[in-house]
Design an enzyme around this catalytic site. Structure first.
Site, mmCIF file in Angstrom:
data_model
loop_
_atom_site.group_PDB
_atom_site.id
_atom_site.type_symbol
_atom_site.label_atom_id
_atom_site.label_comp_id
_atom_site.label_asym_id
_atom_site.label_seq_id
_atom_site.Cartn_x
_atom_site.Cartn_y
_atom_site.Cartn_z
ATOM 1 C CG LEU A 105 -29.213 -1.609 -24.943
ATOM 2 C CD1 LEU A 105 -29.408 -1.522 -26.453
ATOM 3 C CD2 LEU A 105 -27.830 -2.179 -24.624
ATOM 4 C CB SER A 107 -33.486 4.438 -23.570
ATOM 5 O OG SER A 107 -34.462 3.909 -22.708
ATOM 6 C CB SER A 108 -33.361 6.187 -18.227
ATOM 7 O OG SER A 108 -34.414 5.292 -18.306
ATOM 8 C CG ASP A 153 -27.801 2.919 -15.917
ATOM 9 O OD1 ASP A 153 -27.016 1.960 -15.960
ATOM 10 O OD2 ASP A 153 -28.960 2.826 -15.486
#
Ligand code: GLA
Length: 340
Positions: A105, A107-108, A153
């Site tokens: 998902l 998180s980075s 992302d």
């Protein structure tokens, strides 16, 4: 002075392995993410606490050296913001998250964007240029964390909007919100439970293959590749390029299906995306197939591996009344990274 910034995780509806090929993606930001609380300090020290890990980092603004793990994100964000000319202040940062790490998902990107917004707000810049910021966060990931990821992302985290997916064109960096009216249908993600040891090397190998296909075709990016000439590429490059071309078209087709509220068609496109990622781009693994099978068995109209592959999460689309398998996380489009 105290600030709080939030960076969301993301789900990608469709458009996988297209971002670093100048292509199209259709992600959305989710409710879950990372929160960074920042307090200004009188000196030039940065103190950072990862609250859920009970770990701390400490360094000075003038001497940011590399580190591993979550510290790489903090140090990288501080260093890259300074390199881009932002005058940061010493601060104390407290990091907390309600987003599972390593579950596909992103998180980075949630962490990078929350850190960047907090640091900039402390420096008196509450409203930075988000396209520029996406690039800075991506450099943190590439150069400090050591992951050769694309911009998907970060763009999803920074441009997310409640109730909307974001149509991204990675050639122009256009980010257009598209109403995601699911009319009672719902989306869920399930972690396959594996982060394969070769996730990073596999991802980097795919990027190399795409670059090599571009070189043989004489184009700057696979976005410009002629389908007829792609057919003449040697394997496995033909399969890789074929996926990218088809995937761009699936993003267009999904936008059209959403426009006419044809959710069964969206489900079929997710399934087609999975088959292509499995058979042409070859980034699936048995655990992911197993997770996808259980989603389909629970009645998913469409389900697919999501993100870079070689493990990670599976995304499923469910009709009203269908119940995702136990352990799946319901996801819905939420606002992007912001100051709280
Ligand atoms: C990972 C990367 C993204 C993107 C996807 C595949 O999530 O971080 O940049 O390349 O894989 O679509």
């Amino acid at each position: 002075m105290t600030v709080r910034a939030f960076g969301p995780g993301r789900v990608n509806l469709v458009g996988e392995h297209t971002d670093y090929n100048g292509g199209l993606c259709l992600p959305f930001a989710i409710e879950q993410g990372v929160t960074v609380e920042g307090r200004r300090r009188a000196d030039d020290t940065v103190l950072a606490d990862a609250l859920d890990l009970g770990e701390r980092d400490e360094f000075t603004l003038g001497d940011v050296t590399p580190a591993a793990g979550w510290r790489a994100f903090v140090r990288g964000t501080v260093a890259e913001l300074q390199r881009a000319g932002h005058g940061l202040t010493g601060c104390r940062l407290a990091i907390s998250a309600d987003l599972p790490r390593g579950a596909g998902l992103s998180s980075s990107a949630a962490l990078e964007t929350a850190l960047a917004l907090a640091l900039l707000a402390l420096a008196g810049e509450p409203d930075p240029d988000r396209r520029v910021l996406a690039g800075i966060c991506s450099r943190v990931e590439n150069d400090w964390v050591g992951a050769q990821t694309g911009l998907l992302d970060q763009m999803a985290a920074l441009f997310g909007a409640a109730g909307h997916a974001i149509a991204l064109d990675m050639r122009t960096l256009a980010a257009d919100p598209v109403g995601l009216a699911l009319g009672g249908w719902h989306l869920a993600v399930q972690d396959s439970g594996v982060a394969h040891a070769h996730a990073e090397s596999g991802y980097n190998e795919r990027r190399r293959e795409c670059r090599e296909a571009c070189r043989l075709l004489g184009v700057a990016s696979l976005r410009d590749a002629d389908p007829g000439r792609v057919a003449s590429l040697p394997e496995p490059l033909r399969r890789r390029a074929r996926h990218v071309l088809d995937e761009n078209q699936r993003v267009r087709d999904t936008l059209a299906a959403l426009d006419r509220r044809d959710l069964p068609a969206v489900g079929r496109l997710l399934d087609a995306c999975h088959v292509s990622l499995r058979d042409l781009f070859e980034v699936s693994v048995p655990e992911v197939e197993h997770t996808r099978d259980s989603m389909k068995a629970a009645g998913a109209a469409g389900a697919r591996i999501m993100g870079g592959g070689f493990g990670g999460a599976v995304l499923g689309l469910f009709a009203p009344g269908a119940v995702p398998p136990p352990g799946a996380l319901a996801v819905a489009p939420a606002d992007g990274a912001r100051l709280l």
